[in-house]
Design an enzyme around this catalytic site. Sequence first.
Site, short mmCIF file in Angstrom:
data_model
loop_
_atom_site.label_atom_id
_atom_site.label_comp_id
_atom_site.label_asym_id
_atom_site.label_seq_id
_atom_site.Cartn_x
_atom_site.Cartn_y
_atom_site.Cartn_z
N ARG A 87 5.84 61.42 -34.23
CA ARG A 87 6.21 60.07 -33.74
C ARG A 87 7.26 60.17 -32.64
O ARG A 87 7.24 59.43 -31.67
CB ARG A 87 6.71 59.20 -34.90
N TYR A 139 -4.31 39.41 -16.49
CA TYR A 139 -5.24 39.90 -17.51
C TYR A 139 -5.04 39.08 -18.80
O TYR A 139 -3.90 38.84 -19.22
CB TYR A 139 -5.00 41.40 -17.75
N ASP A 213 1.55 46.19 -13.30
CA ASP A 213 0.36 46.67 -14.00
C ASP A 213 -0.57 47.25 -12.93
O ASP A 213 -1.15 46.51 -12.13
CB ASP A 213 -0.30 45.48 -14.73
N1 PLP Z 1 -4.07 45.48 -17.87
C1 PLP Z 1 -5.27 45.21 -17.33
C2 PLP Z 1 -5.36 44.81 -15.90
C3 PLP Z 1 -6.42 45.27 -18.12
O1 PLP Z 1 -7.60 44.96 -17.59
C4 PLP Z 1 -6.31 45.66 -19.48
C5 PLP Z 1 -7.51 45.75 -20.34
O2 PLP Z 1 -8.57 45.31 -20.01
C6 PLP Z 1 -5.04 45.93 -19.98
C7 PLP Z 1 -3.95 45.85 -19.15
C8 PLP Z 1 -4.86 46.31 -21.42
O3 PLP Z 1 -5.22 47.62 -21.67
P1 PLP Z 1 -5.81 48.12 -23.08
O4 PLP Z 1 -7.13 47.46 -23.27
O5 PLP Z 1 -5.86 49.60 -22.93
O6 PLP Z 1 -4.84 47.67 -24.12
#
Ligand code: PLP
Length: 447
Positions: A87, A139, A213
């Site tokens: 962990r 998202y 992101d």
């Molecule tokens: N950020 C974006 C732009 C995404 O499209 C996604 C998932 O589709 C995520 C974050 C989240 O990632 P995860 O599905 O690996 O949790």
Amino acid sequence: MSAPNPSEPTEKLNNPLKRFDLDGHDLPPSPAPSSPRNGRLRYALATELVYTESKDQYGSSSVPIYQSATFKQSSASGGQQEYDYTRSGNPTRTHLERHVAKIMNASRALAVSSGMGALDVITRLLRPGDEVITGDDLYGGSHRLLTYLAANQDIVVHHVDTTAVEAVQARVSEKTAMVLLETPTNPLIKIVDIPSIARLVHEANSKALVVVDNTMLSPMLANPLDMGADIVYESGTKYLSGHHDIMAGVMACNDASVGDRLFFVINSTGCGLSPNDSFLLMRGIKTLAIRMEKQQASAQAIAEFLESKGFRVRFPGLKSHPQYDLHWSMARGAGAVLSFETGDPTVSERIVEAARLWAISVSFGCVNSLISMPCQMSHASIDAKTRRERNMPEDIIRLCVGIEDVNDLIEDLSRALVQAGAVTVTLDGFHAAGAAKELGETPLTVG
Ligand code: PLP
């Protein structure tokens, strides 16, 4: 390898860098290093993705999977070992994290069990009363987490059009703790000016963290830390792993204290990426360049094809994209996600269902091509009213291009368009039946 006898001092035993356990066993060297900052020559990214450094005792060319929850200690007081409990740290995960830090131009990277897990860790840096500024084409999962934080943790979330720098400027204040950006946005493929926003946010409030992101572009195409972001994260489930066979998330930063705070959360909650998935993610990253090059070249051809047929296409590789120059000022490529509209959600549904090579699936970044209707799938967690307020067309179709032969992909899409009645067929070929009319434009007829 024979263990040295501890009663007979050897050259090895005199070497202060070597460690021996109570029985005189030479402890296996950690395979962890793939150090980002060791002063060596930096190669082009495609090389760095593949090139790794390791101190593995057998010289293994791929990092071993340390499928172990615990690591034995060399003394009753705990000893000096780098690892004690997975962990907190695991050699396979550390190797991956150092490799990710290198390709993200970061001093520290951390790997967790999903992209949402990464955002969860990052948002735990917030305190009740803090304000977050973020986009209105976010998202769906990120939107859901922020809505939860607003409802349960007293975090104030402002959704603004982050493609308008002034909209962020108008909201930023001393209460702003975090600005969360995504570019290109998805599915509307809008571009966010990361350098300008980072600058204005830091000028207004030096403590605010700009978080990006980078899932849509991956480190292959953009490095938001070089544009002024404080933390960059992405879903490793997408381009980084590339095969849709694992869930993973990575985050990276250049401020050591931010890195320590993120690590504290991971160690406390136990969301670090498992050794086996760390190995798979490491393997995926090695082919990122070759996959991305193929995927984006095909995405470009498909975007041009759809545009030539009169559909409204959103893709930053098209000169018609209103923020084409802004995108290319920040990124080394257009990526492989595009969207287009048909003018009618029922027609869009029929296209999605008629496609054969294009699997109906959420997500993107996989070697297989995918087709989806975001409003009904990945973004369904955003309610219909909010989708309307954010001008998200219900008929929008998202295409995530894989590595198949591009002519096969175009042929399959053409057949689905015809079968769904989305195009008017003429002797010369076919053209969009509804979309162009809807947009008040003259449909193109192209053979
Ligand atoms: N950020 C974006 C732009 C995404 O499209 C996604 C998932 O589709 C995520 C974050 C989240 O990632 P995860 O599905 O690996 O949790």
